[in-house]
Design an enzyme around this catalytic site. Structure first.
Site, mmCIF file in Angstrom:
data_model
loop_
_atom_site.group_PDB
_atom_site.id
_atom_site.type_symbol
_atom_site.label_atom_id
_atom_site.label_comp_id
_atom_site.label_asym_id
_atom_site.label_seq_id
_atom_site.Cartn_x
_atom_site.Cartn_y
_atom_site.Cartn_z
ATOM 1 N N ASP A 136 143.205 -16.556 -71.561
ATOM 2 C CA ASP A 136 142.253 -15.639 -72.346
ATOM 3 C C ASP A 136 142.055 -16.441 -73.495
ATOM 4 O O ASP A 136 142.950 -17.440 -74.084
ATOM 5 C CB ASP A 136 143.232 -14.626 -72.732
ATOM 6 C CG ASP A 136 142.673 -13.664 -73.665
ATOM 7 O OD1 ASP A 136 141.470 -13.260 -73.802
ATOM 8 O OD2 ASP A 136 143.416 -13.766 -75.004
ATOM 9 N N TYR A 171 140.560 -15.230 -76.791
ATOM 10 C CA TYR A 171 140.661 -14.395 -78.074
ATOM 11 C C TYR A 171 142.242 -13.827 -78.214
ATOM 12 O O TYR A 171 142.595 -12.863 -77.491
ATOM 13 C CB TYR A 171 139.714 -13.562 -78.659
ATOM 14 C CG TYR A 171 138.344 -14.089 -78.571
ATOM 15 C CD1 TYR A 171 138.049 -14.990 -79.371
ATOM 16 C CD2 TYR A 171 137.399 -13.644 -77.628
ATOM 17 C CE1 TYR A 171 136.623 -15.589 -79.384
ATOM 18 C CE2 TYR A 171 135.984 -14.131 -77.575
ATOM 19 C CZ TYR A 171 135.924 -14.975 -78.489
ATOM 20 O OH TYR A 171 134.607 -15.607 -78.513
ATOM 21 N N ARG A 174 139.409 -5.421 -84.869
ATOM 22 C CA ARG A 174 139.840 -5.955 -83.542
ATOM 23 C C ARG A 174 140.387 -4.764 -82.275
ATOM 24 O O ARG A 174 139.666 -4.798 -81.544
ATOM 25 C CB ARG A 174 140.862 -6.800 -83.884
ATOM 26 C CG ARG A 174 141.571 -7.375 -82.465
ATOM 27 C CD ARG A 174 140.639 -8.198 -81.619
ATOM 28 N NE ARG A 174 141.449 -8.897 -80.413
ATOM 29 C CZ ARG A 174 140.861 -9.125 -79.548
ATOM 30 N NH1 ARG A 174 139.655 -9.333 -79.118
ATOM 31 N NH2 ARG A 174 141.522 -10.064 -78.526
ATOM 32 N N SER A 185 137.272 -15.110 -70.596
ATOM 33 C CA SER A 185 136.988 -14.579 -71.864
ATOM 34 C C SER A 185 135.853 -13.618 -71.772
ATOM 35 O O SER A 185 134.665 -13.425 -71.316
ATOM 36 C CB SER A 185 136.826 -15.408 -72.874
ATOM 37 O OG SER A 185 136.435 -14.578 -74.356
ATOM 38 N N ASN A 186 135.958 -12.405 -72.798
ATOM 39 C CA ASN A 186 134.752 -11.359 -73.007
ATOM 40 C C ASN A 186 133.675 -12.012 -73.764
ATOM 41 O O ASN A 186 132.611 -11.385 -73.848
ATOM 42 C CB ASN A 186 135.681 -10.211 -73.828
ATOM 43 C CG ASN A 186 136.121 -9.063 -72.668
ATOM 44 O OD1 ASN A 186 136.075 -9.125 -71.607
ATOM 45 N ND2 ASN A 186 136.962 -8.167 -73.388
HETATM 46 C C1 LAC Z 1 139.028 -12.237 -74.634
HETATM 47 C C2 LAC Z 1 139.593 -11.185 -75.394
HETATM 48 C C3 LAC Z 1 139.608 -10.035 -74.622
HETATM 49 O O1 LAC Z 1 139.100 -13.509 -75.048
HETATM 50 O O2 LAC Z 1 141.121 -11.442 -75.932
HETATM 51 O O3 LAC Z 1 138.316 -11.884 -73.783
#
Ligand code: LAC
Length: 221
Positions: A3, A5, A33, A109-110
């Site tokens: 991941d 973030y 957040r 990731s999102n």
């Molecule tokens: C990401 C967030 C959800 O990186 O942390 O997708």
């Protein structure tokens, strides 16, 4: 598979600095957040996907409204853009360097491809990864099952158990585990575990600890 973030990049780093410059309250970035995350879940559930940059903006505006604050257009841009200037956690580079030797590393990731591209360039992490996989193509956010299916296709990994999904966000580990992936939870800052009922296979306090343990784990190279 990492991941981005909160796991590689510290979501409090630059946003907190910029929030201080704009004289916003200390809780601002945490609420921002949390709102961003909850909007991703709501929008996926509603079938109303918009990309993470748009979600981050709407979450920022919602948080400003909560604290009764307004910003000029320039200030808004300055605060929103803190999201492409996030700092990596201190041990990240060293750990990736070590893991890169024996494993194919990916990001899931999102973030939009553009946010991730800029974020990875600014934090100088891009070169460690074989690919950066964004949910944007499936128009659903983590932890939708569609996202993990997309990851499996993108990484050309037919066997779910050959993927180790690594995140500091406990709910993301629960989602990946519920889909059938192996998971490692990085419990930064003594976060509490998820109570969703899909506990991680492994728990580490940092990525360096993971890198050291990988040698003994039963994950194929
Ligand atoms: C990401 C967030 C959800 O990186 O942390 O997708």
């Amino acid at each position: 598979v990492f991941d981005a973030y909160g796991t590689l990049l510290d979501v409090l780093s630059t946003p907190t600095k910029r929030a201080v410059v704009l004289n916003l309250p200390p809780e601002f970035v945490t609420v921002w957040r949390e709102t961003q995350n909850s909007h991703t879940w709501l929008r996926t559930n509603m079938g109303r996907y918009v990309d993470l940059l748009a979600v981050t903006l709407e979450a920022m505006n919602s948080t400003l409204a909560l604290f009764n604050r307004t910003l000029t257009a320039n200030e808004s841009t300055y605060l929103l853009e803190s999201w492409v200037h996030l700092k990596p956690f201190p041990e990240v580079k060293m750990a990736l360097k070590e893991m890169q030797i024996n494993y194919n590393l990916y990001i899931l990731s999102n973030g939009t491809p553009e946010m991730l591209e800029k974020g990875m360039r600014n934090s100088r992490l891009r070169s460690y990864f074989k690919d950066v996989i964004s949910v944007d193509r499936v128009r659903a956010f983590i932890p939708s099952r569609r996202v993990y299916a997309w990851l499996q296709r993108s990484a050309s990994l037919r066997h779910r158990k050959r993927i180790l999904f690594v995140s500091s966000n406990n709910w993301e580990c629960a989602g990946a585990k519920s889909f059938g992936l192996k998971t490692a939870w990085i419990s930064r800052n003594k976060m509490r575990p998820s109570f969703l009922g899909f506990p991680p296979d492994y728990t580490f306090s940092s990525l360096l600890e993971l890198a050291e343990a990988l040698v003994d784990l039963d994950i194929h190279k």
